[in-house]
Design a protein around this motif. Structure first.
Motif, PDB file in Angstrom:
ATOM      1  N   LEU A   1      78.682 -20.694  18.119  1.00  0.00           N
ATOM      2  CA  LEU A   1      77.812 -21.860  18.104  1.00  0.00           C
ATOM      3  C   LEU A   1      77.160 -21.927  19.469  1.00  0.00           C
ATOM      4  N   VAL A   2      75.871 -21.736  19.516  1.00  0.00           N
ATOM      5  CA  VAL A   2      75.204 -21.713  20.811  1.00  0.00           C
ATOM      6  C   VAL A   2      74.512 -23.045  21.027  1.00  0.00           C
ATOM      7  N   ALA A   3      75.009 -23.792  22.008  1.00  0.00           N
ATOM      8  CA  ALA A   3      74.441 -25.081  22.393  1.00  0.00           C
ATOM      9  C   ALA A   3      74.281 -26.041  21.215  1.00  0.00           C
TER      10      ALA A   3
ATOM     11  N   ILE B   1      79.440 -21.968  22.768  1.00  0.00           N
ATOM     12  CA  ILE B   1      78.740 -21.624  24.009  1.00  0.00           C
ATOM     13  C   ILE B   1      77.981 -22.856  24.474  1.00  0.00           C
ATOM     14  N   ARG B   2      78.319 -23.332  25.651  1.00  0.00           N
ATOM     15  CA  ARG B   2      77.589 -24.481  26.191  1.00  0.00           C
ATOM     16  C   ARG B   2      76.549 -23.958  27.161  1.00  0.00           C
TER      17      ARG B   2
ATOM     18  N   ARG C   1      80.078 -11.279  29.346  1.00  0.00           N
ATOM     19  CA  ARG C   1      78.727 -11.318  29.902  1.00  0.00           C
ATOM     20  C   ARG C   1      78.195 -12.750  29.919  1.00  0.00           C
ATOM     21  N   LEU C   2      78.391 -13.427  28.787  1.00  0.00           N
ATOM     22  CA  LEU C   2      77.912 -14.801  28.715  1.00  0.00           C
ATOM     23  C   LEU C   2      78.622 -15.659  29.764  1.00  0.00           C
ATOM     24  N   GLY C   3      79.918 -15.428  29.876  1.00  0.00           N
ATOM     25  CA  GLY C   3      80.693 -16.211  30.843  1.00  0.00           C
ATOM     26  C   GLY C   3      80.247 -15.945  32.264  1.00  0.00           C
ATOM     27  N   ALA C   4      79.960 -14.688  32.546  1.00  0.00           N
ATOM     28  CA  ALA C   4      79.562 -14.338  33.899  1.00  0.00           C
ATOM     29  C   ALA C   4      78.254 -15.034  34.261  1.00  0.00           C
TER      30      ALA C   4
ATOM     31  N   GLY D   1      78.709 -19.241  33.559  1.00  0.00           N
ATOM     32  CA  GLY D   1      79.813 -19.873  34.290  1.00  0.00           C
ATOM     33  C   GLY D   1      81.042 -19.962  33.415  1.00  0.00           C
ATOM     34  N   GLN D   2      82.201 -19.911  34.068  1.00  0.00           N
ATOM     35  CA  GLN D   2      83.441 -20.069  33.307  1.00  0.00           C
ATOM     36  C   GLN D   2      83.433 -21.477  32.741  1.00  0.00           C
ATOM     37  N   GLY D   3      83.942 -21.637  31.581  1.00  0.00           N
ATOM     38  CA  GLY D   3      83.959 -22.968  30.994  1.00  0.00           C
ATOM     39  C   GLY D   3      82.783 -23.199  30.077  1.00  0.00           C
ATOM     40  N   ALA D   4      81.839 -22.272  30.078  1.00  0.00           N
ATOM     41  CA  ALA D   4      80.714 -22.432  29.161  1.00  0.00           C
ATOM     42  C   ALA D   4      80.989 -21.687  27.865  1.00  0.00           C
ATOM     43  N   VAL D   5      81.911 -20.770  27.912  1.00  0.00           N
ATOM     44  CA  VAL D   5      82.226 -19.991  26.727  1.00  0.00           C
ATOM     45  C   VAL D   5      83.660 -20.329  26.328  1.00  0.00           C
TER      46      VAL D   5
END
Lengths: 238, 479, 1031
Positions: free
Chosen positions: A84-86, A109-110, B361-364, B367-371
């Motif tokens: 789930l992206v945003a 994914i935030r 990759r997304l986390g990098a 930011g940590q905590g976004a994924v």
């Protein structure tokens, strides 16, 4: 996790299902059944298209997740992740779990609006993603839209873009666009754009199960000897 | 052979960082406790605690009866062992023959005296080094490792260089330095044996029959009458490789190329051993600038250079070098088992698990905590019935009533219009209230009647009536 | 949804499913709270349906009777084959079925648990009403099972508690009703009387699942609806017909607990005789034995009077039952002695139930059994503590396990245990709770809790701590589990299980009923107390030894009465080892009271109790006795009651009688007064009586000062009033044991040593006392000793006491017996022979060696250890160990031997440890215990000794009593609260303590009032303490 129930047995089968990317050629349109026969009958390939963006115009809270749920559940059953992206709010774990989505396969994914499109593109392009749900507002510039569509083609998974407040008439690079609104115990779905002849009449769908959409007047759950009802889990009196 | 023993009497306490001493605050007595049967007993006390009457082996409850303000540490044998290991590794700079026994380091120094400028100089250097690392110590020198160990344990800093002097030197030591098992210790106490001298006077055969063969053997070893081979200390696994550059690196693009080489080397180092790493550190040295560094992490241990490289690329998007680098060092401090996960020739099995690389990759980038993943929490209060979790965390479905797919981060107040709550349209409650009344224990007590409410548009909401303040609130959407 | 509801007329309602706090860790309100609340809400009836239990039903019955609410008797069950139901008893027979079913379930499982299946329920389902408590996903077949087995007597309970989908649930159950033909009835699944108990209910859940509340998650109820809801609210939740149905169910339940009657076993009366005739005959026979020279007329008349009263109240069978048990004990040579309200009757003396002679006191039988009160007689019989089991097994064998069982004791939460459980539930750390519990020892007033929190480093104003305090107060006195009463037997005519449920006790082969003695009393059921008393064991052993010494049988009845030498000894306070009067408080009372006759001992036993002490009776009594204060009576009526205690009420019976004659209480009211005295502070019910007492006495012209004093004295009794009848029974044992100590000290010491643990003193202290009385006590020796301590002829008037192997820690009885039995006539020749003949393993050898028992055989301890350690019992090679090393082993010093003696036996015969330190102590100008006794009041005193006792009695506000022992005797130290707080560490941990203070003397009683404490434990080396510590 056990073997996915419908993993391909032959190469042909695999190709038909789009599980193999045949490098130089455009992937054939393959689709994942939506779980609503009436809808599938109208969708090219008989379901939500794979390797493309499926665009849903909706107003949040009108049952958009419930509509997608049968397809998402299938994705989950295959052991593939759902990204789930945003999303607009918190994906509420108890409800998703009740709806039969193993939470281990759900990734949230935030991201800020700017990063969201990048993240969505990355996710769509990933072949291992079972389903990618993205949210976007009324405006989505064409260049970005094309990038998303390309990424979805690269990845080959189920790409769903949910849009709130977008005008129905604006052209988009996405091959499928429908408008969803709650109606009684289900939805009124209008197919605004599809490959093939357009459909002018709206479809009326009813909800096959109560997950995400409580129906207080629904038949009562009960194990009753001869009579079969489906049982929703209920809080046990401890 | 000449052995230097470094005994660490306070090791169990020294591994805990001391309280910051700002000079004003009262120092609290510190103790280390270990569980003992059903209760806990004191394993070690600091000088302050000892002055208040606390003693090792006392029950914790008894200690608390005596002293209210105590800093209590739970004993950490593993941390003690690793501290000892760390010290042993450090001690390798003095001699190649280092051994460890619990609480004590043993250094064979016969061969390196000259290099370090004689016994006293070497001993001072070792002692200072250990003390500088924050450990209390006592040392002793003797021709056998056991004698050195026992003398150090006694703590009067003895130096014995000739084997012939050993019986005299050891005679006055109490039996406690032997750290005997309870049974032989008991027997010796019953026989009235309190010192090593008395013990050495007993016939070995008779002694062996009464307390087991181990003790006479140890005595012979200590006196140098029997061989006492020691397993030399082997340093722990760790990877460090440096590339010195003729021409400084100025751009990250070039650095990535260097990093690729280093990562390949790491891959080679790890392959075949079932090991991986989860964090890496790149250290840069610069000509006109202090050294700098870059740490890179990934969600699970891996050794594959390609994976690391992909993550590294995302990681450096927002970074730049502080100055041109003259050397790049890759350090992998902690090697980990690969968790039994097989690495196939063609990467992860399709359709199984999460796309780690994508998530890394997304986390990098984000930011940590976004994924993240979400998990359920067995709790009645809806806002606490879920939590953020690492992606891939499994959670059981909870048997509860209707719950919405979307939860608002905070409940949102609903105005009241025409006898109904209003959310852009009038809302009608469907069914009866589900009452949730819970949470008195943490100050977050709630008393709410939850309803499923429907608007004219067909949208359905999860709203509640707060039984305390009478307000109406929107808490979620049935999407 | 609209919060404002139209006013609904409140319909009639009866709650059919309600748990009290006897559903442990579930119910959060007491039966009384529930009953009172239901009454206040206008419920027509309330069912108490505790989970597989009737343990709380008697309390509920009493509460319901008092407020006039209809109580339905029932229980809830979760069957092993997955079904939940509640059963209600419509009549006496159904009640019997219910009780039997509960017994069946409880007997089928471990203590505290139960196990029942559908088959079990079916077998007892013919009369009970059943409520099916369906699960979330019910099966209609389950309903059909109910319909089949409870035809017309089963309902589906509809419990709407604002769950996730009440509407759906109701519809579901309606459908189920139609599918099964069962009617629906409303119920509330009540766990508490009011919503405000939700936190406590959550805490109980947390205790049950063993996790902090915050981690209990869904184990907690989602809301607080499971309380007694008001009827208009119920009307909004339930369809009216479901509420109306509750009344129909309630109407069918006509059973009342008071219907339970009780019949005595019939087998005790021979055929052709009535119980009365049999009892009269036995009594007459007994009198002839007691009075061979002719029965005194007074006694004869007393017996006739008592028998008439017994016959009137139909209590013959009760006396016959007790007589039967006592006769059995006699036959087995088990010493016993009755006590209790009826025990000191002339009939009981005749029947051999008591040794208290009717002519020894002016004890009126009516005081113990009265016609008006209708209160059951009370006879407790004490048996030798190590042989009581034989008596219990006799009762089981005679009446059968289905007819005899022990009463329960309800173990309730105390401050400490509720603090622990609530604290854990709230997630306090164990060490915080340790600190709190430590600070909270029994002397602390619960009201000071807050202050203690600060001392334990907690913020009393923090939410968590406030919550802790509130919940601890709520949980206190909640029942926690059932335990077995020490010996209260209920013996029934028919199967007991149809009267009261029987369950397994913790002890193997023990069963207990679910009611405690108060419950039995409330229902007027009789029990016989079979208790254990260590002193009786000691007396029996002593008497046996005296018989052997004298060469003829010597029994309790042969002990000469009223011997002045015995009273002289007691008046000196020389009472260590004597029953009851050996405590420090009693010892300091004896020289003041100077007992001269038996009745003085009765008073001595009763007066040194918290009740009389707090009521301020002690000093007035002593002053009057010493003639310092005039004995006055405000009226003749009062004179009659109080004359034998010089106008000061000392016994419980006097308080009751006083209420009758001075305040006009009826006997029934006086009895209620007695009962509420036990729980004066807790329930506050005494306020009512207090007013009644004041009014009644004022009405009869007593002046206000006298009234106030009497009231204060009665309040004192709220803690522990002692009945005269008990005091008399104890006093006779005081006299017997004192006589033996006075005239047969060696045998008495031996008897005490072999009966330990009992009494106040350790073996060491008893031996110290014996040696101060010049007894010859000899050490354990493998060449001489038996398992028990024995007497050894030494040519002196008093034989020597030879310590037995039973003094040695870690030596089993079987081993000790083998060492004695396998011993050759000339003794063992070597350690090897000892090992071989007595088949000793290493452990046994080590224990013997450590005790010093090998000294005669193998030399000093170390030499013996060397020898013993060289023996390998596994390889029986005999004398292979020739490497004698003793030369190298230095003999232990005296101090080292002392330490070893204490470690092995907690005593030494060598020298008092303090005597080894005396030289240095003298230099420090320390007094001995004897020195101190000769110092004047107010002089400075310094003493040093082993701490052998620390007591902080509840009665002495904040005072700690410490007893120090040195080589000359004991020093009694008093430590005030301030000093105790200041020198907490010395007080709590010192084993050798020096005390600097001031001598305080009153007559012969000397105390040292401490001003400073010094811990000298370091000087003892590792001498272990044998003190009885209070933590």
């Amino acid at each position: 996790m056990s073997r996915p129930p419908d993993s391909p047995h032959t190469l042909q089968q695999a190709i038909r299902q789009g599980a193999v990317w045949r490098g130089d050629r455009c992937p054939p349109i393959t689709a994942r059944p939506s779980g609503y026969p009436a809808l599938d009958a109208q969708l090219p390939g008989g379901g939500w298209g794979l390797g493309q963006i499926n665009e849903l115009l909706h107003r949040p809270g009108q049952g958009e997740l419930a509509l997608l749920l049968p397809a998402l559940r299938r994705v989950a059953e295959e052991g593939r992740p759902i990204l789930l992206v945003a999303p607009p709010w918190i994906p509420y774990a108890p409800a998703w779990a009740q709806a039969g989505i193993p939470l281990a396969q759900l990734v949230w994914i935030r991201a800020t609006a700017a990063d969201a499109l990048w993240a969505l593109e990355q996710a769509l392009a990933e072949p291992d993603c079972g389903a990618v749900l993205g949210w976007a507002g009324p405006r989505l510039d064409d260049r970005h839209a094309r990038r998303l569509q390309l990424a979805a083609r690269r990845g080959g998974g189920l790409g769903l873009l949910l849009r709130h407040g977008a005008p129905e008439s604006v052209a988009s690079p996405f091959p499928l666009r429908l408008a969803v609104a709650a109606q009684g115990d289900g939805w009124r779905v209008r197919l605004l754009k599809r490959r093939g002849p357009p459909l002018s009449e709206p479809l009326y769908l009813t909800q096959p199960d109560s997950s995400f959409r409580p129906r207080p007047e629904s038949p009562l759950p009960c194990h009753a000897g001869l009579l079969e009802f489906d049982a929703t889990p209920r809080r046990r009196a401890a | 052979m000449l052995w230097l023993a470094i005994h660490l009497p306070q090791l169990a306490l020294d591994i805990f960082p001391p309280m910051p001493d700002d000079g004003t605050a009262l120092q609290r007595p510190r103790i280390v406790v270990a569980s003992h049967g059903r209760g806990e007993r004191l394993a070690l006390v600091d000088a302050l605690a000892a002055s208040l009457g606390l003693k090792p082996d006392m029950k914790l409850s008894a200690a608390l009866a005596l002293v209210n303000e105590l800093t209590i540490h739970r004993r950490k044998p593993q941390a003690e062992a690793s501290a000892l290991t760390q010290l042993a590794a450090w001690a390798l700079r003095f001699t190649p023959t280092v051994a460890t026994v619990p609480q004590t380091l043993l250094l064979e120094i016969g061969g390196c005296l000259r290099y370090f400028g004689g016994l006293d100089a070497l001993r001072a250097q070792v002692e200072q080094g250990v003390a500088a690392q924050g450990y209390a110590l006592a040392s002793a020198v003797a021709p056998t490792p056991l004698a050195a160990q026992w003398l150090a344990c006694h703590g009067d800093g003895a130096t014995v260089t000739a084997t012939a002097e050993l019986p005299t030197a050891l005679a006055s030591l109490p039996l406690t330095v032997l750290a005997l098992e309870p049974a032989p210790a008991q027997t010796l106490r019953q026989l009235g044996i309190a010192s090593l001298g008395q013990l050495l006077a007993l016939p070995r055969a008779g002694l062996g029959r009464r307390v087991g063969k181990q003790l006479p053997l140890a005595l012979d070893r200590a006196l140098g009458h029997a061989a006492d081979p020691r397993d030399p200390f082997i340093p722990p696994d760790r990877f460090e490789r440096c590339i010195d550059l003729d021409w400084p690196v100025e751009t990250l693009e070039v650095f990535v190329k260097l990093a690729a080489r280093l990562l390949e080397a790491l891959d080679a180092f790890l392959s075949g051993r079932g090991l991986g790493v989860q964090t890496l550190f790149f250290r840069f040295t610069h000509d006109d600038h202090p050294a700098s560094g870059l740490r890179v992490g990934i969600g699970r241990p891996t050794r594959r250079a390609a994976e690391w490289l992909a993550v590294l690329r995302e990681r450096i998007v927002h970074e730049q070098l502080v100055a041109p680098a003259t050397s790049v060092t890759l350090v992998a401090d902690t090697l980990q088992l690969l968790d039994g996960r097989p690495l196939t020739l063609f990467g992860p099995q399709g359709g199984q698990g999460l796309p780690e690389l994508l998530l890394a990759r997304l986390g990098a980038r984000l930011g940590q905590g976004a994924v993240i993943g979400v998990a359920t929490v067995p709790e009645h209060r809806p806002e606490r019935a879920w939590r953020e979790a690492a992606p891939g965390t499994a959670a059981a479905a909870l048997p509860v009533g209707p719950r919405p797919g979307w939860l608002l981060p905070e409940p949102q107040p609903l105005p009241w219009r025409n006898e109904r709550p209003w959310h852009g349209e009038p809302l009608t409650c469907l069914g009866r209230a589900e009452r949730i009344e819970s949470g008195w224990w943490d100050g977050g007590d709630v008393a709410r009647d939850y309803y499923v409410a429907q608007g004219e548009s067909g949208a359905r909401y999860w709203i509640f009536h707060d039984c305390r303040d009478g307000g109406w609130w929107l808490h979620g959407c049935f999407a | 949804m609209n919060p404002t509801h139209p006013a609904t007329p409140a319909p009639g309602y009866a709650e059919l499913h309600c748990l009290s706090n006897f559903s442990f860790q579930r119910g959060a309100s007491s039966a009384q709270e529930l009953v009172e609340r239901a009454h206040a809400l206008g419920y027509r009836a309330l069912a108490i349906t505790d989970e597989c239990s009737l343990a709380g039903i008697v309390r509920a019955h009493v509460a319901a009777r008092d407020c006039g609410l209809k109580l339905l008797v029932g229980a809830e069950f979760a069957l092993a084959d997955g079904l939940r139901l509640a059963l209600l008893a419509p009549d006496r027979n159904a009640y019997g079925d219910l009780s039997e079913l509960i017994s069946l379930g409880r007997r089928n499982a471990e203590k505290g648990d139960y196990h029942l299946s559908r088959d079990d329920v079916e077998s007892l389902s013919r009369r009970l009403l059943a409520l099916w408590l369906p699960s979330d996903a019910p099966d209609a077949d389950d309903g059909r099972w109910f319909a089949n087995h409870f035809a017309e007597r089963a309902w589906i309970a509809v419990e709407l508690v604002n769950g996730p989908d009440d509407q759906g649930r109701l519809a579901q159950l309606r459908w189920l009703g139609e599918a099964t033909g069962l009617p629906l009835v409303a119920a509330g699944d009540v766990h508490m009387h009011a919503r405000k108990r939700r936190p406590l209910q959550d805490v109980l859940t947390a205790i049950r699942v063993g996790r902090p509340v915050a981690q209990c998650g869904l184990a907690l109820f989602p809301n607080g609806e499971r309380h007694l809801r008001n009827r208009s609210r119920l009307a909004r939740l339930y369809p009216p017909e479901l509420l109306a149905e509750t009344l129909r169910v309630a109407e069918r339940c006509q059973f009342v607990m008071s219907e339970l009657a009780y019949e005595y076993p019939a087998e005790l009366v021979p055929p052709g005789r009535t119980a009365a005739e049999h009892l009269a005959a036995l009594t007459q026979q007994g009198l002839m034995v007691r009075y061979p020279e002719g029965i005194p007329l007074r006694v004869q008349a007393q017996v006739a009077h008592e028998l008439a009263l017994v016959a009137h109240l139909r209590y013959e069978a009760f006396f016959l039952t007790v007589h039967d048990v006592v006769t059995f004990a006699r036959g087995q040579n088990i010493l016993c002695q009755g006590r209790g309200s009826a025990a000191n009757s002339a009939v009981c003396y005749a029947l051999g139930i008591t040794e208290v002679r009717p002519e020894d006191g002016n004890l009126l039988f009516e005081r113990f059994i009265s016609v008006e009160r209708g209160e059951p007689p009370d006879i407790d019989v004490d048996f030798e503590h190590d042989r009581r089991e034989e008596v219990i097994q006799y009762i089981y064998a005679k009446y059968g396990r289905d007819r005899a069982a022990l009463a329960a004791t309800v173990i309730s939460y105390r401050t400490k245990s509720s603090l622990r459980d609530v604290g854990r539930a709230l997630g306090f750390a164990e060490d915080q709770l340790d600190r709190l519990a430590k600070n909270l020892s029994w002397w602390d007033d619960p009201a000071l809790l807050g202050q203690r929190m600060v001392e334990a480093g907690l913020d009393p104003d923090s939410r968590a701590v406030r919550m802790l305090l509130i919940l601890v107060r709520q949980l206190r006195r909640f029942p926690r589990h059932l335990s077995q009463h020490v010996g209260g037997f209920v013996i029934a005519c028919g199967p007991l299980a149809r009267l009261v449920p029987i369950e397994n006790a913790a002890m193997k082969d023990r069963t207990v009923i679910q009611w405690d003695k108060d419950d039995l009393e409330s229902l007027g059921l009789l029990k016989v107390d079979v208790l254990a008393l260590g002193m009786l064991s000691a007396l029996r052993r002593t008497l046996q030894m005296v018989s052997a010494l004298r060469g003829r049988p010597f029994a309790m009845r042969d002990i000469p009465r009223e011997d002045p030498a015995v009273y002289r000894m007691l008046s000196r306070g020389d009472s260590i080892g004597v029953f009851q009067v050996e405590s420090r408080a009693q010892m300091s009372m004896l020289p003041r009271l100077k007992p001269e006759k038996f009745y003085d001992l009765v008073i001595e036993v009763a007066i040194v109790r918290p009740g009389p002490i707090q009521g301020g009776m002690v000093h007035p009594y002593l002053r009057r006795r010493d003639g310092i204060e005039k004995v006055e009576y405000p009226s003749d009526a009062v004179r009659d009651v109080l004359t034998r205690t010089l106008g000061v009420p000392i016994f419980q019976e006097q308080v009751m009688k006083l209420a009758e004659v001075a305040a006009g209480f009826t006997p029934g009211e006086a009895d209620q007064l007695r009962r509420s005295m036990a729980s004066w502070r807790q329930s506050g019910t005494l306020e009512r009586f207090k007013q009644q007492l004041c009014d009644g006495m004022a009405e009869r012209g007593y002046d206000s000062e006298y009234i106030e004093r009497i009231i204060r004295q009665i309040e004192g009794f709220s803690d522990y009033g002692f009945p005269e009848s008990h005091a008399a029974s104890f006093a006779i044992l005081v006299y017997f044991s004192a006589w033996l100590k006075c005239h047969e000290p060696a045998a008495f010491l031996c008897g005490l040593l072999n009966s330990l643990p009992m009494g106040f003193y350790s073996a060491s202290q008893l031996i110290q006392d014996g040696r101060r009385h010049r007894l010859d006590v000899r050490p354990v020796d493998v060449q001489i000793s038996q398992w028990e301590s024995t007497l050894e002829d030494n040519g002196q008037p008093q034989p020597a006491v030879r310590l037995g192997f039973n003094r040695i820690n870690g030596l089993g009885e079987a081993v000790g017996l083998r060492v004695a039995q396998a011993r050759p006539a000339g003794g063992y020749r070597s350690v090897d022979e000892l090992q071989r003949l007595a088949q000793l393993d290493k452990r046994a050898l080590a224990a013997l060696t450590e005790s010093g028992a090998l000294e005669a055989l193998a030399g000093h301890r170390r030499a013996a250890h060397w020898r013993v350690a060289g023996i390998d019992p596994a390889h029986d090679l005999g004398n292979t160990d020739s490497d004698a090393a003793p030369d190298l082993l230095t003999p232990p010093t005296l101090g080292q031997d002392l330490v070893a003696d204490y470690r092995s036996m907690a005593l030494t015969l060598r020298a008092h440890p303090v005597s080894l330190l005396r030289e240095r102590l003298s230099r420090e100008r320390m007094h001995t215990a004897v020195d101190l006794r000769n110092r004047r009041d107010g002089q400075l005193g310094r003493a040093c000794g082993i701490v052998v006792g620390r007591q902080r009695p509840g009665t002495a506000s904040g005072v700690t009593f410490v007893t120090l022992e040195d080589e000359t005797g004991n020093v009694n130290v008093i430590i005030w609260r301030d000093l105790a707080d200041l020198q907490r560490r010395e007080l709590l941990t010192a084993r050798l303590l020096a005390v600097y203070g001031v001598v305080q003397r009153e007559g012969r009683v000397v105390h040292l009032l401490a001003q400073r404490l010094v811990d000298l434990t370091g000087r003892l080396g590792e001498l272990p303490s044998s003190s009885r510590d209070f933590h």
